[in-house]
Design a protein around this motif. Structure first.
Motif, PDB file in Angstrom:
ATOM      1  N   ILE A  78      83.690  18.365  33.928  1.00  0.00           N
ATOM      2  CA  ILE A  78      85.076  18.114  33.073  1.00  0.00           C
ATOM      3  C   ILE A  78      85.415  16.597  33.000  1.00  0.00           C
ATOM      4  O   ILE A  78      85.739  15.704  32.528  1.00  0.00           O
ATOM      5  N   ALA A  79      85.535  16.040  34.549  1.00  0.00           N
ATOM      6  CA  ALA A  79      86.838  15.582  34.972  1.00  0.00           C
ATOM      7  C   ALA A  79      85.698  13.720  34.501  1.00  0.00           C
ATOM      8  O   ALA A  79      86.269  13.244  33.626  1.00  0.00           O
ATOM      9  N   LEU A  80      84.603  13.961  35.113  1.00  0.00           N
ATOM     10  CA  LEU A  80      83.975  13.213  34.511  1.00  0.00           C
ATOM     11  C   LEU A  80      83.857  12.630  32.567  1.00  0.00           C
ATOM     12  O   LEU A  80      83.706  11.886  32.303  1.00  0.00           O
ATOM     13  N   PRO A  87      87.473  14.359  41.007  1.00  0.00           N
ATOM     14  CA  PRO A  87      88.091  15.839  40.642  1.00  0.00           C
ATOM     15  C   PRO A  87      90.119  15.988  41.078  1.00  0.00           C
ATOM     16  O   PRO A  87      90.723  16.816  39.785  1.00  0.00           O
ATOM     17  N   GLU A  88      90.101  14.981  41.886  1.00  0.00           N
ATOM     18  CA  GLU A  88      91.261  15.387  42.516  1.00  0.00           C
ATOM     19  C   GLU A  88      92.051  14.162  41.397  1.00  0.00           C
ATOM     20  O   GLU A  88      93.181  14.750  40.577  1.00  0.00           O
ATOM     21  N   SER A  89      91.764  13.318  40.598  1.00  0.00           N
ATOM     22  CA  SER A  89      92.560  12.705  40.193  1.00  0.00           C
ATOM     23  C   SER A  89      93.088  13.659  38.083  1.00  0.00           C
ATOM     24  O   SER A  89      93.871  13.074  38.040  1.00  0.00           O
ATOM     25  N   PHE A  90      91.863  13.587  37.895  1.00  0.00           N
ATOM     26  CA  PHE A  90      91.893  14.624  36.857  1.00  0.00           C
ATOM     27  C   PHE A  90      92.598  14.983  37.109  1.00  0.00           C
ATOM     28  O   PHE A  90      93.751  15.613  36.609  1.00  0.00           O
ATOM     29  N   ALA A  91      92.872  16.570  38.441  1.00  0.00           N
ATOM     30  CA  ALA A  91      93.612  17.629  38.501  1.00  0.00           C
ATOM     31  C   ALA A  91      95.190  17.273  38.252  1.00  0.00           C
ATOM     32  O   ALA A  91      96.167  18.082  37.824  1.00  0.00           O
ATOM     33  N   ARG A  92      95.442  16.247  38.785  1.00  0.00           N
ATOM     34  CA  ARG A  92      96.800  15.526  38.441  1.00  0.00           C
ATOM     35  C   ARG A  92      97.074  15.296  38.035  1.00  0.00           C
ATOM     36  O   ARG A  92      98.733  15.373  37.215  1.00  0.00           O
ATOM     37  N   ALA A  93      96.344  14.816  37.072  1.00  0.00           N
ATOM     38  CA  ALA A  93      97.060  14.415  35.314  1.00  0.00           C
ATOM     39  C   ALA A  93      96.902  15.412  34.277  1.00  0.00           C
ATOM     40  O   ALA A  93      97.391  15.646  34.155  1.00  0.00           O
ATOM     41  N   VAL A 100      99.715  23.880  35.696  1.00  0.00           N
ATOM     42  CA  VAL A 100      98.575  24.336  36.363  1.00  0.00           C
ATOM     43  C   VAL A 100      97.644  22.830  36.306  1.00  0.00           C
ATOM     44  O   VAL A 100      96.958  22.157  35.194  1.00  0.00           O
ATOM     45  N   SER A 101      96.629  23.962  37.595  1.00  0.00           N
ATOM     46  CA  SER A 101      95.952  22.875  38.352  1.00  0.00           C
ATOM     47  C   SER A 101      94.938  23.109  36.774  1.00  0.00           C
ATOM     48  O   SER A 101      94.738  24.226  36.438  1.00  0.00           O
ATOM     49  N   PRO A 102      93.839  22.793  36.730  1.00  0.00           N
ATOM     50  CA  PRO A 102      92.805  23.122  36.145  1.00  0.00           C
ATOM     51  C   PRO A 102      91.888  24.245  36.618  1.00  0.00           C
ATOM     52  O   PRO A 102      91.339  25.366  35.615  1.00  0.00           O
TER      53      PRO A 102
END
Length: 297
Positions: A78-80, A87-93, A100-102
């Motif tokens: 999903i992040a890509l 996934p870390e940069s996606f989770a932060r954004a 909340v986290s993804p």
């Protein structure tokens, strides 16, 4: 004005088709056929939201649907798909927008918050839609819909919370091996959301099947969509624009043809789904059951 809006409609379609890619203002300005020096100001002035924010909301709107309704997709996938490298940069954004986290959103989607967060995205998209009163009458055909047995799950309550019914419906389908590419998907609209209190709104999520339907924790039950003479219109675009497609059937096509509605609710057949395809490429066939014989116009 319509030509002006069409330029930005092209931009929005391009964005939806390329959410995993780098989307810069110079490129989007070229697609809109506007100077890169003024494109951002034009976009913000027209939609009340900057193009960078629009892209961010479009990416995360698709991500929320994937997290909630596509359990086979990992957070990395999903992040890509949203244009993130990890996934870390996606989770932060994602957490910055949703709080909340993804992973936590996947466990417990917060649909009320989503509606508020993504309303500017929907408002911007709606502004580019042609005025249905000025547009040519859509291509509506009369068809004979064959009786179809379905497994149905009823959503009763606020339509904004339909996601809470979609998740168990998908789980039931997967458990019973009824994938969309083999078994037709329908939605029966029992209530008009414009004149129904939200707590009374009712619709059925359905899948065509011949299997036995024993008692189940999701509350799925057997239903027959009866054979009907119907007006059918193919809608290509997002769900939030379905009303704009339905209104001309009742307001213009029926008065012109003398047709009248029959004694069964409006229903939809889902042909291609968001988020599996971009929102503007989603395909829905709208069926309006008709009386057996038209009145004279």
């Amino acid at each position: 004005m319509q030509n002006y809006l069409e330029r930005f409609r092209r931009v929005m379609r391009y964005i939806d088709d390329h959410l995993a890619e780098n989307l810069n203002g110079a490129l989007l300005g070229t697609i809109a056929a506007y100077s890169r020096y003024h494109f951002h100001r034009q976009f913000s002035a027209l939609f009340g939201i900057g193009v960078a924010r629009y892209i961010q909301l479009a990416r995360f709107h698709r991500a929320t649907c994937q997290l909630a309704h596509r359990p086979h997709m990992s957070v990395l996938e999903i992040a890509l798909d949203c244009g993130f490298d990890s996934p870390e940069s996606f989770a932060r954004a994602f957490k910055k927008i949703h709080g909340v986290s993804p992973s936590n959103f996947r466990k417990n989607p917060t649909w009320d918050a989503c509606q508020q967060i993504y309303q500017p995205l929907m408002d911007a998209r709606n502004k580019t839609m042609p005025n249905p009163d000025l547009a040519p009458l859509p291509d509506i055909e009369i068809v004979h819909f064959a009786q179809t047995r379905v497994a149905a799950l009823r959503h009763h309550g606020d339509p904004a919370h339909i996601g809470n019914s979609i998740r168990p419906f998908i789980n039931w389908r997967k458990r019973n091996h009824l994938p969309p590419h083999k078994n037709a998907t329908f939605t029966i609209i029992h209530s008009n959301p414009d004149d129904t209190p939200v707590n009374d709104f009712m619709m059925d999520l359905c899948v065509a099947t011949t299997i036995a339907i024993p008692d189940n924790p999701e509350g799925v039950f057997e239903h027959i969509i009866p054979a009907n003479r119907c007006a059918r219109l193919r809608h290509i675009g997002p769900d939030h624009d379905l009303k704009r497609a339905v209104v001309p059937i009742y307001a213009r096509w029926m008065p012109q043809t003398g047709e009248t509605p029959g004694d069964y609710p409006l229903f939809l057949q889902r042909i291609a789904f968001f988020p599996d395809v971009p929102a503007h490429e989603a395909i829905t066939d709208i069926y309006v059951p008709l009386a057996n014989a038209p009145l004279l116009p």
